[in-house]
Design a protein around this motif. Sequence first.
Motif, PDB file in Angstrom:
ATOM      1  N   GLU A 130       3.788  -0.617   5.839  1.00 20.55           N
ATOM      2  CA  GLU A 130       3.769  -2.007   6.303  1.00 20.55           C
ATOM      3  C   GLU A 130       4.986  -2.364   7.152  1.00 20.55           C
ATOM      4  O   GLU A 130       5.062  -3.446   7.698  1.00 20.55           O
ATOM      5  CB  GLU A 130       3.699  -2.953   5.099  1.00 20.55           C
ATOM      6  CG  GLU A 130       2.427  -2.790   4.292  1.00 20.55           C
ATOM      7  CD  GLU A 130       2.436  -3.636   3.026  1.00 20.55           C
ATOM      8  OE1 GLU A 130       3.410  -4.401   2.813  1.00 20.55           O
ATOM      9  OE2 GLU A 130       1.479  -3.523   2.260  1.00 20.55           O
ATOM     10  N   GLY A 131       5.968  -1.468   7.234  1.00 21.45           N
ATOM     11  CA  GLY A 131       7.153  -1.732   8.036  1.00 21.45           C
ATOM     12  C   GLY A 131       8.424  -1.682   7.215  1.00 21.45           C
ATOM     13  O   GLY A 131       8.418  -1.257   6.055  1.00 21.45           O
ATOM     14  N   PRO A 132       9.550  -2.153   7.800  1.00 22.54           N
ATOM     15  CA  PRO A 132      10.845  -2.105   7.113  1.00 22.54           C
ATOM     16  C   PRO A 132      10.881  -3.005   5.875  1.00 22.54           C
ATOM     17  O   PRO A 132      10.340  -4.100   5.882  1.00 22.54           O
ATOM     18  CB  PRO A 132      11.834  -2.618   8.158  1.00 22.54           C
ATOM     19  CG  PRO A 132      11.115  -2.582   9.459  1.00 22.54           C
ATOM     20  CD  PRO A 132       9.658  -2.675   9.154  1.00 22.54           C
ATOM     21  N   ALA A 147       7.155   1.314  -5.646  1.00 21.89           N
ATOM     22  CA  ALA A 147       5.733   1.676  -5.734  1.00 21.89           C
ATOM     23  C   ALA A 147       5.027   1.385  -4.404  1.00 21.89           C
ATOM     24  O   ALA A 147       5.643   0.963  -3.433  1.00 21.89           O
ATOM     25  CB  ALA A 147       5.085   0.902  -6.873  1.00 21.89           C
ATOM     26  N   ASN A 148       3.736   1.620  -4.406  1.00 16.98           N
ATOM     27  CA  ASN A 148       2.858   1.372  -3.260  1.00 16.98           C
ATOM     28  C   ASN A 148       3.222   2.226  -2.047  1.00 16.98           C
ATOM     29  O   ASN A 148       3.148   1.781  -0.909  1.00 16.98           O
ATOM     30  CB  ASN A 148       2.843  -0.117  -2.882  1.00 16.98           C
ATOM     31  CG  ASN A 148       2.363  -0.974  -4.015  1.00 16.98           C
ATOM     32  OD1 ASN A 148       1.412  -0.621  -4.709  1.00 16.98           O
ATOM     33  ND2 ASN A 148       3.022  -2.094  -4.231  1.00 16.98           N
ATOM     34  N   LEU A 149       3.662   3.463  -2.313  1.00 19.08           N
ATOM     35  CA  LEU A 149       3.949   4.409  -1.250  1.00 19.08           C
ATOM     36  C   LEU A 149       2.727   5.284  -1.020  1.00 19.08           C
ATOM     37  O   LEU A 149       1.804   5.309  -1.842  1.00 19.08           O
ATOM     38  CB  LEU A 149       5.161   5.263  -1.632  1.00 19.08           C
ATOM     39  CG  LEU A 149       6.450   4.489  -1.931  1.00 19.08           C
ATOM     40  CD1 LEU A 149       7.538   5.430  -2.415  1.00 19.08           C
ATOM     41  CD2 LEU A 149       6.909   3.697  -0.720  1.00 19.08           C
ATOM     42  N   THR A 150       2.734   6.012   0.076  1.00 19.32           N
ATOM     43  CA  THR A 150       1.610   6.884   0.396  1.00 19.32           C
ATOM     44  C   THR A 150       1.976   8.309   0.025  1.00 19.32           C
ATOM     45  O   THR A 150       2.990   8.838   0.495  1.00 19.32           O
ATOM     46  CB  THR A 150       1.270   6.802   1.898  1.00 19.32           C
ATOM     47  OG1 THR A 150       0.955   5.438   2.204  1.00 19.32           O
ATOM     48  CG2 THR A 150       0.084   7.693   2.238  1.00 19.32           C
ATOM     49  N   ASN A 151       1.150   8.937  -0.833  1.00 17.66           N
ATOM     50  CA  ASN A 151       1.389  10.334  -1.210  1.00 17.66           C
ATOM     51  C   ASN A 151       1.390  11.213   0.032  1.00 17.66           C
ATOM     52  O   ASN A 151       0.598  11.023   0.948  1.00 17.66           O
ATOM     53  CB  ASN A 151       0.325  10.820  -2.196  1.00 17.66           C
ATOM     54  CG  ASN A 151       0.531  10.257  -3.578  1.00 17.66           C
ATOM     55  OD1 ASN A 151       1.627   9.858  -3.935  1.00 17.66           O
ATOM     56  ND2 ASN A 151      -0.532  10.208  -4.364  1.00 17.66           N
TER      57      ASN A 151
END
Length: 190
Positions: A130-132, A147-151
Motif C-alpha cells: 500500500e506504500g510507505p 502484519a498484512n505483509l505479502t509472503n
Amino acid sequence: MAATPGDGQVTLDWSEPGLNGSGAIDFYTVSYVDDAGVTQTIEIDAPTTTATITGLTNGNSYEFTVTATNVNEFTSTPATITAIPLGAPDAIDDLTATPGDKQVTLNWSEPGLNNSGAIDFYTITYVDDEGPKTLIVNESITTVTIANLTNGNSYDFPVTVVFVVGGAPCAPVRVIVSTRAPDESRTSIV
C-alpha cells in the motif's frame, strides 16, 4: 537565551540586548563553573550571539551566565540558563526479525544511553503493497509484530531511536526480511 545540549557540549544562543543609548555592544562574556569548581570565562566579540562550550561532562548540570559589555565598558544585567550535556547513545546492536506467515516480528534491546537522555519512542519505517508506513513505538516496547505483509516479498525495516531531549534521532538499524509460508521462512540481517 536558549541552550542546546550536545555530546559533551552545550550551545548557547542569545539576542543582543537593548542599547538604551549606552553605546554599541563590544563583546559578550560567557561564564560557568567547570567540574573542578573553577569559574571559566569566555569572551565572544560582538556581533556574534552564540557560543558552543565544549569539554563538559555528559549528565552534569551547568549554569551559564552571559553579559554584554558595550564600547563605554558598561556591563548588562546577566542572563542565566542551566543545561545538561547529553552523550551519544549506543546503537541498537541486537535487532532480530522472525518472519512468519504474512508477518514479521522485530525484537531489540534498549540501547545503552550514556547520559543521552530518556528515550521518547522508536520509529519503524517500511514500504508494503500500500506504500510507505511509519510506526511509532512506545519507549517501553522492544518487540513489534508487523502484519498484512505479502509472503515471498522482501521488506526493509529500519528502527530508529528518538530521544526526549538532545537533538536528532540515532541512525537507524535495518533488517531485511523475506516473508514466506511458515515452513519456508528466511531472515537476512543487514
